[in-house]
Design a protein around this motif. Structure first.
Motif, PDB file in Angstrom:
ATOM      1  N   LEU A   8      48.293  31.845  30.694  1.00 45.54           N
ATOM      2  CA  LEU A   8      47.133  31.990  31.580  1.00 45.54           C
ATOM      3  C   LEU A   8      46.288  30.717  31.591  1.00 45.54           C
ATOM      4  CD1 LEU A   8      46.016  35.643  30.725  1.00 45.54           C
ATOM      5  CD2 LEU A   8      47.363  34.861  32.682  1.00 45.54           C
ATOM      6  N   SER A   9      46.306  29.995  30.505  1.00 44.50           N
ATOM      7  CA  SER A   9      45.521  28.761  30.412  1.00 44.50           C
ATOM      8  C   SER A   9      46.065  27.652  31.313  1.00 44.50           C
ATOM      9  CB  SER A   9      45.483  28.267  28.958  1.00 44.50           C
ATOM     10  OG  SER A   9      46.801  28.110  28.451  1.00 44.50           O
ATOM     11  N   SER A  10      47.268  27.840  31.833  1.00 41.31           N
ATOM     12  CA  SER A  10      47.871  26.809  32.692  1.00 41.31           C
ATOM     13  C   SER A  10      47.376  26.874  34.133  1.00 41.31           C
ATOM     14  CB  SER A  10      49.399  26.938  32.671  1.00 41.31           C
ATOM     15  OG  SER A  10      49.821  28.134  33.316  1.00 41.31           O
ATOM     16  N   PHE A  11      46.666  27.935  34.492  1.00 37.95           N
ATOM     17  CA  PHE A  11      46.162  28.070  35.859  1.00 37.95           C
ATOM     18  C   PHE A  11      44.857  27.289  36.005  1.00 37.95           C
ATOM     19  CE2 PHE A  11      48.968  31.662  35.374  1.00 37.95           C
ATOM     20  CZ  PHE A  11      49.570  31.774  36.622  1.00 37.95           C
ATOM     21  N   LYS A  12      44.874  26.284  36.878  1.00 37.35           N
ATOM     22  CA  LYS A  12      43.694  25.447  37.102  1.00 37.35           C
ATOM     23  C   LYS A  12      43.578  25.100  38.589  1.00 37.35           C
ATOM     24  CE  LYS A  12      44.099  23.321  32.513  1.00 37.35           C
ATOM     25  NZ  LYS A  12      44.310  22.059  31.750  1.00 37.35           N
ATOM     26  N   ARG A  13      42.339  25.213  39.084  1.00 35.86           N
ATOM     27  CA  ARG A  13      42.031  24.854  40.472  1.00 35.86           C
ATOM     28  C   ARG A  13      42.931  25.591  41.468  1.00 35.86           C
ATOM     29  NH1 ARG A  13      41.782  20.308  37.467  1.00 35.86           N
ATOM     30  NH2 ARG A  13      43.876  19.663  38.056  1.00 35.86           N
ATOM     31  N   LYS A  14      43.158  26.870  41.204  1.00 33.16           N
ATOM     32  CA  LYS A  14      43.971  27.698  42.092  1.00 33.16           C
ATOM     33  C   LYS A  14      43.109  28.750  42.795  1.00 33.16           C
ATOM     34  CE  LYS A  14      48.036  26.025  40.754  1.00 33.16           C
ATOM     35  NZ  LYS A  14      48.941  25.276  41.657  1.00 33.16           N
ATOM     36  N   LYS A  15      43.550  29.146  43.977  1.00 36.90           N
ATOM     37  CA  LYS A  15      42.954  30.283  44.670  1.00 36.90           C
ATOM     38  C   LYS A  15      43.814  31.495  44.339  1.00 36.90           C
ATOM     39  CE  LYS A  15      41.097  27.631  48.553  1.00 36.90           C
ATOM     40  NZ  LYS A  15      41.121  27.445  50.027  1.00 36.90           N
ATOM     41  N   ILE A  16      43.252  32.405  43.559  1.00 37.25           N
ATOM     42  CA  ILE A  16      44.032  33.520  43.018  1.00 37.25           C
ATOM     43  C   ILE A  16      43.490  34.853  43.531  1.00 37.25           C
ATOM     44  CG2 ILE A  16      44.764  34.696  40.904  1.00 37.25           C
ATOM     45  CD1 ILE A  16      44.362  32.019  39.437  1.00 37.25           C
ATOM     46  N   LEU A  17      44.401  35.722  43.947  1.00 40.74           N
ATOM     47  CA  LEU A  17      44.032  37.076  44.354  1.00 40.74           C
ATOM     48  C   LEU A  17      44.707  38.061  43.400  1.00 40.74           C
ATOM     49  CD1 LEU A  17      42.637  39.011  46.308  1.00 40.74           C
ATOM     50  CD2 LEU A  17      44.722  38.974  47.717  1.00 40.74           C
ATOM     51  N   ILE A  18      43.889  38.874  42.737  1.00 38.36           N
ATOM     52  CA  ILE A  18      44.386  39.912  41.837  1.00 38.36           C
ATOM     53  C   ILE A  18      44.374  41.236  42.587  1.00 38.36           C
ATOM     54  CG2 ILE A  18      44.044  41.084  39.632  1.00 38.36           C
ATOM     55  CD1 ILE A  18      42.429  38.610  38.731  1.00 38.36           C
ATOM     56  N   ILE A  19      45.513  41.920  42.622  1.00 35.77           N
ATOM     57  CA  ILE A  19      45.638  43.158  43.388  1.00 35.77           C
ATOM     58  C   ILE A  19      46.029  44.313  42.475  1.00 35.77           C
ATOM     59  CG2 ILE A  19      46.748  44.282  45.357  1.00 35.77           C
ATOM     60  CD1 ILE A  19      47.489  41.497  46.396  1.00 35.77           C
ATOM     61  N   THR A  20      45.284  45.405  42.537  1.00 32.55           N
ATOM     62  CA  THR A  20      45.641  46.623  41.807  1.00 32.55           C
ATOM     63  C   THR A  20      46.451  47.527  42.748  1.00 32.55           C
ATOM     64  OG1 THR A  20      43.755  47.997  42.509  1.00 32.55           O
ATOM     65  CG2 THR A  20      43.402  46.482  40.664  1.00 32.55           C
ATOM     66  N   HIS A  21      46.946  48.625  42.215  1.00 34.19           N
ATOM     67  CA  HIS A  21      47.599  49.595  43.084  1.00 34.19           C
ATOM     68  C   HIS A  21      46.551  50.369  43.878  1.00 34.19           C
ATOM     69  CE1 HIS A  21      46.433  52.781  40.260  1.00 34.19           C
ATOM     70  NE2 HIS A  21      46.935  52.038  39.277  1.00 34.19           N
ATOM     71  N   ALA A  22      46.956  50.982  44.963  1.00 33.12           N
ATOM     72  CA  ALA A  22      46.045  51.799  45.758  1.00 33.12           C
ATOM     73  C   ALA A  22      45.513  52.941  44.898  1.00 33.12           C
ATOM     74  CB  ALA A  22      46.772  52.345  46.979  1.00 33.12           C
ATOM     75  N   GLY A  23      44.223  53.247  45.064  1.00 37.97           N
ATOM     76  CA  GLY A  23      43.625  54.289  44.245  1.00 37.97           C
ATOM     77  C   GLY A  23      43.528  53.876  42.792  1.00 37.97           C
ATOM     78  N   ALA A  24      43.107  52.654  42.560  1.00 39.28           N
ATOM     79  CA  ALA A  24      43.079  52.089  41.207  1.00 39.28           C
ATOM     80  C   ALA A  24      42.415  53.011  40.194  1.00 39.28           C
ATOM     81  CB  ALA A  24      42.352  50.746  41.231  1.00 39.28           C
ATOM     82  N   ASP A  25      43.067  53.152  39.021  1.00 40.27           N
ATOM     83  CA  ASP A  25      42.474  53.895  37.919  1.00 40.27           C
ATOM     84  C   ASP A  25      41.767  52.909  36.992  1.00 40.27           C
ATOM     85  OD1 ASP A  25      44.591  52.612  36.744  1.00 40.27           O
ATOM     86  OD2 ASP A  25      45.708  54.430  36.240  1.00 40.27           O
TER      87      ASP A  25
END
Length: 222
Positions: A8-25
């Protein structure tokens, strides 16, 4: 193409979208929240919940200040990469499925459910472990591998996801086939009402982990 899951530390200067499943618990939004708080330090990060979110997850997100967007972004190609959390089938992505399928960048998948044969994209790095009690447990494992120090809000998110999924699993106890204990461990097995197969709940280790997280969170609040 199956890619190795990066630190995870390798991600730098990125546009990131985190997506959960529909109806997130709670586990889904908590895992997304933990990733959000970690990755946003060096990246531009957004969280998307397709279609709707469960009431407990909504309440937790508000309390933990996990910022998310309900629906929106029909095209994800403005982002460099996607993180799919707590699901590994497009059927669970709801109305976000078409955009995920058309996404041209890399996809990082984190899930504790049984892996499906469905192919989500051509460039996927998957971290899937059906033996994990929650997706938050896998996020914690990624944090350890990346040697990222866990701050208070991240610890709370991970604890919440693990604890809530443990109690959801405990609902199955009414259909227990047998319970037996050994000197060094506790094994609890039950018959799955959906497919009739015998499964083992790793409850003892998971509960110990959850208690450790609670202690850590309590210590961080001082």
């Amino acid at each position: 193409m199956i890619l190795l899951f990066p630190h995870l530390s390798s991600f730098k200067r990125k546009k990131i979208l985190i997506i959960t499943h529909a109806g997130a618990d709670v586990d889904a939004i908590a895992a997304a929240g933990a990733l959000f708080f970690v990755l946003r330090k060096k990246n531009r990060v957004k969280v998307l919940v397709p279609e709707h979110i469960s009431k407990p997850a909504k309440a937790f997100a508000a309390r933990a200040r996990v910022s998310y967007r309900l629906n929106g972004w029909r095209n994800f190609n403005a982002f460099d990469c996607l993180f799919l959390v707590d699901f590994n089938s497009l059927k669970m992505a709801g109305n976000a499925a078409p955009a995920i399928k058309c996404f041209k960048g890399r996809i990082y998948l984190i899930d504790h459910h049984t892996r499906t044969r469905e192919r989500i994209s051509g460039q996927v790095a998957a971290f899937v472990n059906p033996d994990a009690v929650a997706s938050c447990e896998l996020v914690f494992e990624l944090l350890k591998r990346s040697r990222i120090k866990m701050e208070k809000r991240v610890a709370i998110c991970i604890a919440a996801g693990i604890i809530t999924d443990i109690f959801c699993s405990l609902e199955y106890f009414r259909s227990c086939a047998f319970i037996h204990s050994k000197p060094t461990s506790l094994n609890i097995s039950w018959t799955d009402e959906h497919n009739g197969s015998a499964s083992k709940l790793r409850s003892f280790n998971s509960i110990v982990s959850a208690v450790c997280f609670i202690a850590l969170c309590a210590d961080l609040r001082r």
